[in-house]
Design a protein around this motif. Structure first.
Motif, mmCIF file in Angstrom:
data_model
loop_
_atom_site.group_PDB
_atom_site.id
_atom_site.type_symbol
_atom_site.label_atom_id
_atom_site.label_comp_id
_atom_site.label_asym_id
_atom_site.label_seq_id
_atom_site.Cartn_x
_atom_site.Cartn_y
_atom_site.Cartn_z
ATOM 1 N N ASN B 661 0.831 -1.198 0.000
ATOM 2 C CA ASN B 661 0.000 0.000 0.000
ATOM 3 C C ASN B 661 0.872 1.256 0.000
ATOM 4 N N GLY B 662 0.721 2.068 -1.041
ATOM 5 C CA GLY B 662 1.432 3.341 -1.072
ATOM 6 C C GLY B 662 2.762 3.326 -1.800
ATOM 7 N N ILE B 663 3.274 2.152 -2.148
ATOM 8 C CA ILE B 663 4.542 2.142 -2.858
ATOM 9 C C ILE B 663 4.299 2.414 -4.342
ATOM 10 N N SER B 664 5.373 2.642 -5.095
ATOM 11 C CA SER B 664 5.182 2.922 -6.508
ATOM 12 C C SER B 664 6.055 1.973 -7.331
ATOM 13 N N ASP B 665 5.930 2.090 -8.649
ATOM 14 C CA ASP B 665 6.661 1.190 -9.536
ATOM 15 C C ASP B 665 8.168 1.257 -9.316
ATOM 16 N N GLU B 666 8.660 2.455 -8.947
ATOM 17 C CA GLU B 666 10.107 2.591 -8.720
ATOM 18 C C GLU B 666 10.575 1.666 -7.606
ATOM 19 N N ASP B 667 9.696 1.393 -6.653
ATOM 20 C CA ASP B 667 10.091 0.532 -5.537
ATOM 21 C C ASP B 667 10.118 -0.931 -5.953
ATOM 22 N N LEU B 668 9.532 -1.248 -7.085
ATOM 23 C CA LEU B 668 9.382 -2.652 -7.456
ATOM 24 C C LEU B 668 10.272 -3.054 -8.632
ATOM 25 N N PHE B 669 10.440 -2.145 -9.574
ATOM 26 C CA PHE B 669 11.071 -2.531 -10.832
ATOM 27 C C PHE B 669 12.298 -1.674 -11.114
ATOM 28 N N PRO B 670 13.151 -2.136 -12.038
ATOM 29 C CA PRO B 670 14.274 -1.294 -12.461
ATOM 30 C C PRO B 670 13.742 0.012 -13.056
ATOM 31 N N ALA B 671 14.559 1.071 -12.954
ATOM 32 C CA ALA B 671 14.091 2.404 -13.312
ATOM 33 C C ALA B 671 13.439 2.454 -14.687
ATOM 34 N N GLU B 672 14.091 1.822 -15.661
ATOM 35 C CA GLU B 672 13.600 1.915 -17.040
ATOM 36 C C GLU B 672 12.216 1.275 -17.169
ATOM 37 N N MET B 673 12.079 0.115 -16.532
ATOM 38 C CA MET B 673 10.817 -0.619 -16.599
ATOM 39 C C MET B 673 9.721 0.184 -15.903
ATOM 40 N N ALA B 674 10.046 0.742 -14.724
ATOM 41 C CA ALA B 674 9.082 1.521 -13.959
ATOM 42 C C ALA B 674 8.612 2.727 -14.773
ATOM 43 N N ARG B 675 9.561 3.363 -15.436
ATOM 44 C CA ARG B 675 9.232 4.556 -16.217
ATOM 45 C C ARG B 675 8.256 4.194 -17.340
ATOM 46 N N ARG B 676 8.533 3.057 -17.995
ATOM 47 C CA ARG B 676 7.686 2.617 -19.099
ATOM 48 C C ARG B 676 6.254 2.382 -18.608
ATOM 49 N N PHE B 677 6.142 1.690 -17.459
ATOM 50 C CA PHE B 677 4.813 1.398 -16.909
ATOM 51 C C PHE B 677 4.065 2.679 -16.592
ATOM 52 N N GLN B 678 4.803 3.648 -16.026
ATOM 53 C CA GLN B 678 4.119 4.858 -15.568
ATOM 54 C C GLN B 678 3.641 5.712 -16.723
ATOM 55 N N ILE B 679 4.438 5.733 -17.801
ATOM 56 C CA ILE B 679 3.993 6.481 -18.984
ATOM 57 C C ILE B 679 2.686 5.882 -19.483
ATOM 58 N N GLU B 680 2.693 4.569 -19.547
ATOM 59 C CA GLU B 680 1.499 3.855 -20.023
ATOM 60 C C GLU B 680 0.302 4.147 -19.110
ATOM 61 N N ASP B 681 0.532 4.055 -17.783
ATOM 62 C CA ASP B 681 -0.541 4.274 -16.813
ATOM 63 C C ASP B 681 -1.112 5.681 -16.925
ATOM 64 N N ARG B 682 -0.217 6.658 -17.083
ATOM 65 C CA ARG B 682 -0.688 8.041 -17.169
ATOM 66 C C ARG B 682 -1.580 8.227 -18.397
ATOM 67 N N ASN B 683 -1.201 7.572 -19.488
ATOM 68 C CA ASN B 683 -2.017 7.632 -20.697
ATOM 69 C C ASN B 683 -3.405 7.086 -20.440
ATOM 70 N N ILE B 684 -3.445 5.964 -19.730
ATOM 71 C CA ILE B 684 -4.735 5.321 -19.468
ATOM 72 C C ILE B 684 -5.616 6.235 -18.638
ATOM 73 N N ILE B 685 -4.990 6.867 -17.623
ATOM 74 C CA ILE B 685 -5.775 7.741 -16.743
ATOM 75 C C ILE B 685 -6.250 8.966 -17.492
ATOM 76 N N SER B 686 -5.345 9.583 -18.273
ATOM 77 C CA SER B 686 -5.739 10.829 -18.919
ATOM 78 C C SER B 686 -6.758 10.584 -20.031
ATOM 79 N N ARG B 687 -6.685 9.434 -20.700
ATOM 80 C CA ARG B 687 -7.642 9.191 -21.791
ATOM 81 C C ARG B 687 -8.829 8.376 -21.343
ATOM 82 N N ALA B 688 -8.747 7.827 -20.132
ATOM 83 C CA ALA B 688 -9.799 6.935 -19.626
ATOM 84 C C ALA B 688 -10.058 5.796 -20.608
ATOM 85 N N GLN B 689 -8.995 5.326 -21.230
ATOM 86 C CA GLN B 689 -9.096 4.241 -22.206
ATOM 87 C C GLN B 689 -8.292 3.036 -21.723
ATOM 88 N N PRO B 690 -8.850 1.850 -21.803
ATOM 89 C CA PRO B 690 -8.099 0.681 -21.344
ATOM 90 C C PRO B 690 -7.035 0.243 -22.352
#
Lengths: 120, 990
Positions: B661-690
């Motif tokens: 609870n409360g941790i982020s991708d950086e705490d779980l994955f290598p920096a590059e992988m975490a960054r990739r996930f977060q870009i993708e996640d932000r897109n999903i949130i901003s477009r509300a598209q799965p």
């Protein structure tokens, strides 16, 4: 002089065996198939018969049976280049049918002479 | 005149006698009123202290206290703190509630400032109180005894707290199984107690004082100099005995009493506030309640002497005239004398009567809250007499209202609209010679509207003619208004009661008998109101839930008694048709006169229960799915921190739900992988598209990278906003493996098919080839015989012969494939087979190649055809040394070892049977090696990397076929220019 009959549907092979055996001092006759060979055998006696196993007309196997029946003293050498079954198996069948020895084609001239010599 | 003086003397004596009797009567009334006040106060104070002692017991015996002092647990402490805060707020009279452990250290403390909410003291501010008198005294008591401190002022940090804070401390030991755990302490704010003592219901001339047993004032000191003992040696160090030394001698020595002194009337009583209480330490603990009515005040309360003097003068005149008449008629002296005596007697009697009546009337008139009158019967109501009460009633002086002296008729005070009606009412009653009793409104001098009640009757002369009206008018404004208020509140209550959305039952607390219910209650139970009234409350619930119901009911009652209202509790109500209806009940208690009533508000929660059950079922389903599904499921907040992860994900990431609870991708994955996930996640949130079926990779904490198939869906809330993301990732490792395996099988199948095709082909053409080769070889040999040794023709013929012989060998190998017979499988050790092969092999290996053989000894056998295995070794070794032929040096290693299934690399061409042991033969060379593309094709028939004329392209396919027939497999590793290793795996017999 020992007499040898050679049966093969390949003229080149007949020619070769004739040359090799004659030059070794044997009296040689040839036949191109089983039927021709049977005709010759009705009138002549041979010490050794060298026969191919797979031939058109009368098969080599039939010839072996004929010889065993009509000329039991004649020694038989089965030769084969193989076929759908392995060459070994044809030759094995030939042995069990009554051939005295078998020779796998192609063979060295010396091999042939050695076999014939052993049988006589 | 000789008669006059004795008569006068008698009159004087009688009057004196009456006067002294009257005075004594008054005094006795005053005395008993003072005693009554004392007794009231005693009850009031005792009631207060009793309630404190009960609270203390309650606090000391709370079940949660023992764990608090014994082995504290944060949760228990929090609950207890919460409960005590509520308790303190509800009581609002305890400055502090505390628990001390046996060392005197405060463990829990609730402070309550008057006018503020109670609050717990933070742990770091708790203090050591081992030195304080109340701790050392209490800890020495028996566990049932209660310590009560002297009534004094609170001292904060060594000085008296201002404004003065009178304080009483109560303490009691807390024990569990005879072990002392600590003490409970209550600081009671003394001010309300003292206010009660001096306030309410005390006649104004009573001066109330509360003294401690040393005579110090606790309250009521002149000039406010109370608490003298707290200020020793100062001008405030004042005691009662300084003001009243003589009186103190009496008060100090007696339990209670009343006496008159020159200073006034003193009434006193010792108050043993705690003597009624079991276990309270009360020896010698008392306060002295004292009241004083100063002499001056007392005098004003007794009957006046002036009235009696006037009476005597009047009587004197009368007697004087009578005596004169008596003297002039001496003749009738004796007769008259008797008459006079009689008259005197009558006079005395009349006088007594008159006086008594007068006094009573006066008392009545001056005390009654209203106005007596006499007026004429005209619409203006001219007043002939009004009593002094008219000032209080109307605001006018009597003279302003009298017809002879005032300018105002009483009718003008009556509200205009009521005037005619008042007139008519009065006339109607008069006509019937009846008393009239009417209510109407008047306006007083200051313009306020008053409601009055008038009662009166006609006064008739001897002839029966009406001469006046007499009566009494009383202010009933308060009463009218309060009745009006009561009526309104009744209407309000009724509409609340009947209009409430819930069923309400009213019952007697003592008996549990239902005495009221609203329409909703009838609807809930399906029973008419009349049927329910008089029944016991338990009749509302299903009989088989009786035990549960009564337990809950008792719990609610305890709670309701303590905190006035209970928390909602679930019960079942039985409907007339047998249905059980779930309800939520709140119980409240209220006192109505002497009766305690309880009313229960029953809310039908059927719908809620159903909804709850449905939600519960859905939640359980969801939880079950999430905790069992073999996929990574997790939820992220809008800020991309993790909110939740399912069991599968937690297990693979070695985390607990709290940790995630409360941790982020950086705490779980290598920096590059975490960054990739977060870009993708932000897109999903901003477009509300799965994002659906995305193939990506996850890195686990142990560094393993696994291929996953991911769905990410925005989590939309009820307002249509994106709250976060829900992600589901399926591990595709197994699938990928299966795909790889599939590919391998397909390769194998292809190879097999190729070989089969080849076999068929070989069988068909071998015969022809052999027939062709026979004369070629034979005639070449013949020709060679006739050619001289040194001739070039011989060389040519020899080349023909070797070519023909190679052709012969090729055909022979092709025929090996067409051979359909199974290998001659025999259980045997591999070691001799390999040694034999090596023996045959040695002569053909070039000298530049060093042969290294390492054969591990083990007794396990392999079911195999020795000839075929030898052929495998020969073929593989031939390939190996041929690959090293052009090098100046090379090493050919032949190794045999035993290997367990789990030691075999997963990348191996075939997956071994688990728990099986295998023989592994390795043929390793340091030759030319192969590139990857070549490696793929090595088992293809006729594929060869050897130079033309050197290889048939059938060596490895033969090996392949043999090993497959032995249920084994082959791995090949090769590096271009470095060499090749071929591993042959054969299952060991079990």
């Amino acid at each position: 002089m020992k007499k040898i009959l050679i049966i093969d549907d390949e003229p080149d092979i007949l020619l070769l065996l004739q040359r090799v055996l004659e030059s070794a001092g044997y009296s040689v006759r040839t036949a191109e198939n089983g039927r021709q060979a049977e005709e010759i055998l009705q009138k002549n006696h041979f010490h050794v018969v060298i026969t191919d196993i797979i031939m058109p007309e009368v098969e080599g196997m039939e010839l072996i049976f004929y010889l065993k029946k009509h000329a039991p003293q004649t020694r038989i050498i089965g030769i084969s280049g193989g076929g759908k079954l392995s060459p070994d198996s044809y030759l094995t069948i030939a042995l069990s049918a009554g051939a005295d020895t078998v020779l796998q084609k192609p063979f060295d001239n010396a091999e042939l002479l050695e076999k014939v010599k052993q049988l006589l | 005149m000789p008669l006059f003086l004795p008569l006068m003397g008698i009159v004087l004596l009688i009057t004196l006698y009456i006067y002294s009797g009257d005075k004594a009567l008054h005094l006795s009334e005053i005395r008993s009123a003072a005693m009554q006040t004392m007794s009231d106060k005693q009850q009031c104070l005792s009631g207060q202290t009793e309630s404190i002692i009960r609270d203390l017991r309650f606090l000391a015996e709370l079940p949660a206290v023992a764990p608090l002092l014994g082995s504290p647990c944060q949760e228990t402490q929090d609950h207890l703190t919460e409960a005590l805060v509520s308790f303190s707020n509800a009581k609002a009279m305890y400055d502090q509630i505390r628990y001390l452990d046996t060392s005197g250290m405060e463990v829990l403390r609730i402070n309550h400032e008057p006018g503020n909410r109670a609050k717990p003291v933070p742990p770091q501010q708790l203090q050591d109180k081992s030195e304080r008198y109340y701790f050392s005294s209490t800890i020495q008591l028996d566990s049932s005894e209660i310590y009560v401190s002297p009534f004094d002022l609170n001292i904060e940090n060594g000085s008296i707290e201002l404004p003065l804070k009178p304080m009483l401390r109560f303490a009691r030991k807390i024990t569990e199984n005879d072990t002392v755990l600590g003490i409970a302490v209550l600081n009671f704010l003394g001010k309300p107690l003292l206010d009660r003592f001096t306030g309410h219901g005390i006649p104004h001339h009573h001066h109330m004082m509360l003294l401690n047993k040393d005579g110090y004032y606790l309250t009521g000191a002149p000039g406010g100099n109370n608490w003298g003992f707290m200020f020793p040696g100062t001008e405030r160090d004042i005691t009662f005995s300084m003001h009243h030394p003589e009186e103190w001698k009496t008060i100090r020595t007696q339990n209670e009493g009343q006496f008159l002194s020159s200073r006034g009337l003193f009434t006193f009583k010792r108050l043993y506030a705690f003597e009624q209480l079991d276990g309270a330490v009360t020896d010698d603990y008392y306060w002295i309640m004292t009241s004083m009515i100063p002499a001056q005040e007392l005098k004003g309360m007794l009957p006046s002497r002036t009235g009696y003097l006037l009476l005597v003068s009047f009587m004197g005149c009368l007697i004087f005239v009578g005596t004169l008449a008596f003297t002039s008629r001496r003749v009738q002296k004796r007769h008259a004398h008797i008459e006079l005596e009689h008259l005197a007697e009558q006079l005395q009697e009349a006088n007594t009567q008159l006086h008594e009546n007068q006094r009573k009337l006066q008392a009545l008139l001056s005390n009654l809250p209203g106005m007596a009158y006499r007026c004429l019967n005209t619409p203006e109501w001219p007043m002939e007499f009004v009593s002094s009460g008219c000032v209080q009633l109307t605001g006018y002086e009597p003279r302003e209202l009298l017809k002879d002296t005032g300018a105002l008729n009483y009718s003008e005070l009556i509200v205009r609209e009521d005037r005619d009606w008042v007139w008519q009412q009065v006339q109607e009653e008069l006509a019937n010679h009846r008393q009239f009793s009417i209510r109407y409104r008047i306006t007083n001098k200051t313009g306020d509207l008053l409601h009055v009640h008038e009662q009166g009757c006609g006064v008739y002369d001897e002839a029966g003619q009406l001469v006046a009206l007499e009566g009494f008018i009383m202010d009933i404004t308060g009463q009218v208004l309060s009745q009006q208020a009561i009526r309104e509140s009744e209407v309000r209550f009724r509409s609340l009661f009947e209009g409430a959305p819930d069923a309400i039952f009213l019952a007697e607390a003592e008996s549990g008998i239902i005495i009221g219910a609203n329409r909703k209650a009838s609807k809930l139970t399906g029973r008419p109101l009349g049927e329910m009234l008089g029944e016991h409350v338990t009749s509302l619930h299903p009989p088989d839930t009786e035990e549960d119901t009564s337990n809950k009911f008792l719990a609610q009652r305890t709670e309701a008694e303590r905190f006035e209202t209970s928390v909602p509790t679930e019960f079942q109500v039985i409907h007339r048709d047998g249905r059980r209806i779930p309800v939520e009940v709140i119980t409240q208690y209220m006192k109505l006169d002497d009766k305690v009533l309880m009313y229960g508000i029953f809310r039908d929660i059927t719908k809620r229960k159903e909804a709850e059950a449905e939600i519960m079922a859905k939640t359980r389903l969801l939880e079950t799915v999430m905790s069992t599904v073999p996929a990574y499921m997790y939820m992220k907040n809008r800020d991309l921190t993790y909110r939740f992860a399912n069991t599968y994900a937690l297990r693979h990431f070695h985390m607990t739900p709290e940790q995630v609870n409360g941790i982020s991708d950086e705490d779980l994955f290598p920096a590059e992988m975490a960054r990739r996930f977060q870009i993708e996640d932000r897109n999903i949130i901003s477009r509300a598209q799965p994002v659906i079926n995305k193939e990506e990779e996850l890195q686990l904490p142990d560094g393993t990278i696994i291929p996953v198939l991911t769905n990410k869906v925005p989590l939309i809330n009820a307002r249509g906003e994106t709250d976060g993301i829900v992600c589901v990732s399926i591990d595709r490792s197994e699938q990928k493996k299966a795909e790889k395996r599939n590919m391998e099988l397909q390769n194998q199948l292809q190879n097999s098919q190729k070989l089969e095709t080849l076999g068929t082909l070989a069988g068909g053409i071998a015969h022809e080839f052999n027939n062709i080769l026979t004369p070629v070889i034979g005639f070449t040999e013949i020709a060679l015989d006739s050619v001289p040794d040194d001739s070039t023709t011989r060389k040519d013929l020899e080349t023909v012969l070797s070519g023909a012989k190679r052709a012969k060998k090729l055909v022979s190998q092709m025929l090996t494939f067409s051979r359909k017979e199974p290998p001659q499988l025999i259980r045997q050790k591999l070691q001799p087979v390999i040694r034999n092969a090596v023996h045959f092999l040695k002569p053909s290996i070039p000298r530049t190649v060093r042969l290294e053989v390492q054969i591990a000894e083990f007794n396990d056998t392999v079911t195999c055809d020795a000839n075929q295995i030898q052929q495998v070794i020969l073929n593989l070794c031939t390939n190996a040394w041929q690959a090293m032929e052009k090098q100046p040096k090379g090493i050919l290693s032949i190794t045999l070892e035993k290997i367990q299934a789990d030691e075999i690399a997963p990348s191996s061409a075939q997956t071994p049977e688990p728990d099986r042991a295998y023989a592994r033969m390795s043929i390793d060379d340091t030759g030319t090696g192969m590139a990857k593309e070549e490696l793929y094709r090595i088992f293809d028939p006729f594929y060869t990397t050897k130079e033309v004329g050197k290889g048939t392209g059938l060596g490895l396919p033969v090996v392949y076929g043999i090993i497959q027939a032995h249920k084994g497999w082959i791995d090949v590793q090769s590096v271009k220019d470095r060499g090749t290793t071929v591993y042959v795996y054969l299952p060991l017999d079990t």
